[in-house]
Enzyme design. Structure first.
Site, PDB file in Angstrom:
ATOM      1  N   TYR A  32      15.482 -43.340   0.892  1.00 32.13           N
ATOM      2  CA  TYR A  32      16.039 -43.234  -0.451  1.00 32.13           C
ATOM      3  C   TYR A  32      14.928 -43.096  -1.474  1.00 32.13           C
ATOM      4  O   TYR A  32      13.744 -43.300  -1.165  1.00 32.13           O
ATOM      5  CB  TYR A  32      16.937 -44.438  -0.763  1.00 32.13           C
ATOM      6  CG  TYR A  32      16.208 -45.744  -1.017  1.00 32.13           C
ATOM      7  CD1 TYR A  32      15.574 -46.434   0.017  1.00 32.13           C
ATOM      8  CD2 TYR A  32      16.134 -46.281  -2.298  1.00 32.13           C
ATOM      9  CE1 TYR A  32      14.916 -47.629  -0.221  1.00 32.13           C
ATOM     10  CE2 TYR A  32      15.476 -47.473  -2.550  1.00 32.13           C
ATOM     11  CZ  TYR A  32      14.865 -48.144  -1.513  1.00 32.13           C
ATOM     12  OH  TYR A  32      14.199 -49.314  -1.760  1.00 32.13           O
ATOM     13  N   LYS A 147      10.027 -45.282   2.822  1.00 35.77           N
ATOM     14  CA  LYS A 147      11.058 -45.877   1.949  1.00 35.77           C
ATOM     15  C   LYS A 147      12.426 -45.823   2.622  1.00 35.77           C
ATOM     16  O   LYS A 147      13.285 -45.010   2.272  1.00 35.77           O
ATOM     17  CB  LYS A 147      11.065 -45.157   0.597  1.00 35.77           C
ATOM     18  CG  LYS A 147      11.752 -45.950  -0.497  1.00 35.77           C
ATOM     19  CD  LYS A 147      11.407 -45.383  -1.853  1.00 35.77           C
ATOM     20  CE  LYS A 147      12.206 -46.007  -2.989  1.00 35.77           C
ATOM     21  NZ  LYS A 147      12.016 -47.442  -3.146  1.00 35.77           N
ATOM     22  N   GLU A 179       2.833 -56.864  -1.443  1.00 37.11           N
ATOM     23  CA  GLU A 179       3.502 -56.337  -2.638  1.00 37.11           C
ATOM     24  C   GLU A 179       4.689 -57.223  -2.959  1.00 37.11           C
ATOM     25  O   GLU A 179       4.957 -58.197  -2.253  1.00 37.11           O
ATOM     26  CB  GLU A 179       3.952 -54.888  -2.398  1.00 37.11           C
ATOM     27  CG  GLU A 179       4.895 -54.728  -1.220  1.00 37.11           C
ATOM     28  CD  GLU A 179       5.262 -53.272  -0.909  1.00 37.11           C
ATOM     29  OE1 GLU A 179       5.258 -52.449  -1.823  1.00 37.11           O
ATOM     30  OE2 GLU A 179       5.575 -53.000   0.271  1.00 37.11           O
ATOM     31  N   LEU A 204       4.600 -49.970   0.092  1.00 38.37           N
ATOM     32  CA  LEU A 204       5.183 -48.720  -0.383  1.00 38.37           C
ATOM     33  C   LEU A 204       4.236 -48.106  -1.411  1.00 38.37           C
ATOM     34  O   LEU A 204       3.701 -48.816  -2.264  1.00 38.37           O
ATOM     35  CB  LEU A 204       6.547 -48.972  -1.028  1.00 38.37           C
ATOM     36  CG  LEU A 204       7.267 -47.666  -1.327  1.00 38.37           C
ATOM     37  CD1 LEU A 204       7.855 -47.079  -0.044  1.00 38.37           C
ATOM     38  CD2 LEU A 204       8.343 -47.837  -2.364  1.00 38.37           C
TER      39      LEU A 204
HETATM   40  N1  PMP Z   1       7.264 -51.649  -3.242  1.00 40.96           N
HETATM   41  C1  PMP Z   1       8.510 -51.807  -2.750  1.00 40.96           C
HETATM   42  C2  PMP Z   1       8.696 -52.626  -1.524  1.00 40.96           C
HETATM   43  C3  PMP Z   1       9.598 -51.187  -3.383  1.00 40.96           C
HETATM   44  O1  PMP Z   1      10.826 -51.341  -2.885  1.00 40.96           O
HETATM   45  C4  PMP Z   1       9.372 -50.449  -4.572  1.00 40.96           C
HETATM   46  C5  PMP Z   1      10.498 -49.812  -5.323  1.00 40.96           C
HETATM   47  N2  PMP Z   1      11.423 -49.201  -4.550  1.00 40.96           N
HETATM   48  C6  PMP Z   1       8.062 -50.328  -5.046  1.00 40.96           C
HETATM   49  C7  PMP Z   1       7.032 -50.932  -4.349  1.00 40.96           C
HETATM   50  C8  PMP Z   1       7.747 -49.547  -6.296  1.00 40.96           C
HETATM   51  O2  PMP Z   1       7.828 -48.174  -6.084  1.00 40.96           O
HETATM   52  P1  PMP Z   1       8.150 -47.169  -7.273  1.00 40.96           P
HETATM   53  O3  PMP Z   1       7.126 -47.404  -8.323  1.00 40.96           O
HETATM   54  O4  PMP Z   1       8.046 -45.840  -6.662  1.00 40.96           O
HETATM   55  O5  PMP Z   1       9.536 -47.519  -7.738  1.00 40.96           O
END
Ligand code: PMP
Length: 284
Positions: A32, A147, A179, A204
Site C-alpha cells: 500500500y 510496505k 523506527e 521503511l
Molecule cells: N515507517 C513505518 C513503519 C511506516 O508505516 C510509515 C508510514 N507508512 C513510515 C515509516 C513513514 O513513511 P512515509 O513518510 O512514506 O509516510
C-alpha cells in the site's frame, strides 16, 4: 458516503467488494501507499510511485497500471470526495487465487483499491501535536522496508501505547531504535545534530524522511544517518517523527522520560514549517 475505487470502477463505499480468496486477506500478500493531500493536491506523488515500484519488485508482484493511470485515479477520487486536506490510501494485492502458499500464475489480475480520508493536517499548532511514546521490541518480520499490509504488530504496539497512556511506540532492535510503529524516528543531540537510522531492510524508507532530510541539509543542519540507542534518545535535546500524514511531529516523552524542555523543539518546528511550505508548492 465516500466514493471509492476498485478494479477500474468508482463506486459508493458500501458497494465495493473484495473476494474472500484475495491473497491480501489470506496471506497479507498486498502492498500500500498513503499519499497526503494539501489544498486538494497530492504531496510527493512521484516519491510514492517510486516506493510502490520498489515494493512490487521486492515481492515479485506483477502490476500493469501506469503511474499516469494511478495519478488520474488519485485525482479523480480527491475531486469526487471533495478532499481539501487528508489522504488517499491505495492498496495493490497479488489478486484472487484458490488458497495456496505458492504465488499464482503471473497473469492473475491484481486487486487495486483506493479510498480517501478527510483529515485536518495543518490546522493544529505544533504544541498540540506533542507525542508521548513508549518503546517496544521490534518483533516485525525482517523486511520492514517493503510496505506490506501486514500491520498487526504495529497495531498491537499502538494499542499497548494507548493502554500505557502514551500516543505511539518506538520499535527497538538490539537496543537501537529502528523506527516508530508507523513513522520514522529522529533525535537531535546536545550538539544539535539530527540523527535518524540509516536506510536498510530494518526500516521503511519514508517518503517524508527523504524530503525532510533534504530540508534539513538545505538549512545547513547537521544530519547523521546511523542507529541510536534508547538511552541516547532519552538524553536528546529533541525528538520527532515523520510520516506522510503527520509530516514532522515532536516527541516530548519516551518511556515517561521528558525530552528536552518537554515541549515541541525548535528543530522539529522549523522542519515542519519548511516541509509543509515546500510540499504545498510542489503538490500536484
Ligand atoms: N515507517 C513505518 C513503519 C511506516 O508505516 C510509515 C508510514 N507508512 C513510515 C515509516 C513513514 O513513511 P512515509 O513518510 O512514506 O509516510
Amino acid at each position: 458516503m465516500r466514493t471509492v475505487y476498485i478494479n477500474g470502477e468508482f463506486l459508493p463505499e458500501n458497494e465495493a467488494r473484495v473476494s474472500i480468496f484475495d491473497r491480501a486477506f489470506l496471506f497479507g500478500d498486498g502492498i500500500y501507499e498513503v499519499t497526503s493531500v494539501l489544498d486538494g493536491k497530492l504531496v510527493d506523488f512521484p516519491g510514492h510511485m517510486a516506493r510502490l515500484h520498489r515494493s512490487l519488485k521486492e515481492l515479485d508482484m506483477p502490476f500493469s497500471l501506469t503511474d499516469q493511470d494511478l495519478l488520474d485515479i488519485h485525482r479523480e477520487l480527491v475531486a469526487l470526495n471533495g478532499i481539501d486536506e487528508g489522504l488517499v490510501y491505495m492498496q495493490v494485492t497479488r489478486g484472487v487465487a484458490d488458497r495456496d502458499f505458492l504465488f499464482p500464475a503471473k497473469d492473475t489480475a491484481n486487486t487495486v483499491v483506493l479510498f480517501t480520508q478527510k483529515k485536518a493536517l495543518t490546522a493544529k499548532p505544533i504544541a498540540d501535536l506533542a507525542l508521548k511514546v513508549i518503546t517496544a521490541e521490534d518483533l516485525r518480520w525482517r523486511r520492514a522496508d517493503i510496505k506490506t499490509v501486514q500491520l498487526l504488530y504495529p497495531s498491537m504496539v499502538k494499542t499497548m501505547a494507548k493502554k500505557a497512556g502514551a500516543d505511539d511506540g518506538w520499535l527497538v532492535r538490539d537496543g537501537f531504535v529502528t523506527e516508530g510503529s508507523s513513522n520514522n524516528a529522529y533525535i537531535v543531540t546536545r550538539d544539535g545534530t539530527i540523527v535518524t537510522r540509516d536506510l536498510s531492510t530494518d526500516i521503511l524508507h519514508g517518503i517524508t524522511r527523504h524530503a525532510v532530510l533534504e530540508c534539513a541539509r538545505d538549512l545547513q543542519m547537521k544530519v547523521e544517518e546511523r542507529p541510536f540507542t534508547v538511552e541516547e534518545a532519552k538524553n536528546a535535546r529533541e525528538a520527532f517523527i515523520t510520516s506522510a500524514t503527520s509530516f514532522v511531529s515532536p516527541v516530548v516523552e519516551i518511556d515517561g522520560v521528558v525530552i528536552g524542555e518537554g515541549t515541541a523543539g525548535p528543530v522539529a518546528a522549523k522542519l515542519r514549517e519548511i516541509y509543509i511550505e515546500r510540499s504545498r508548492q510542489a503538490a500536484q
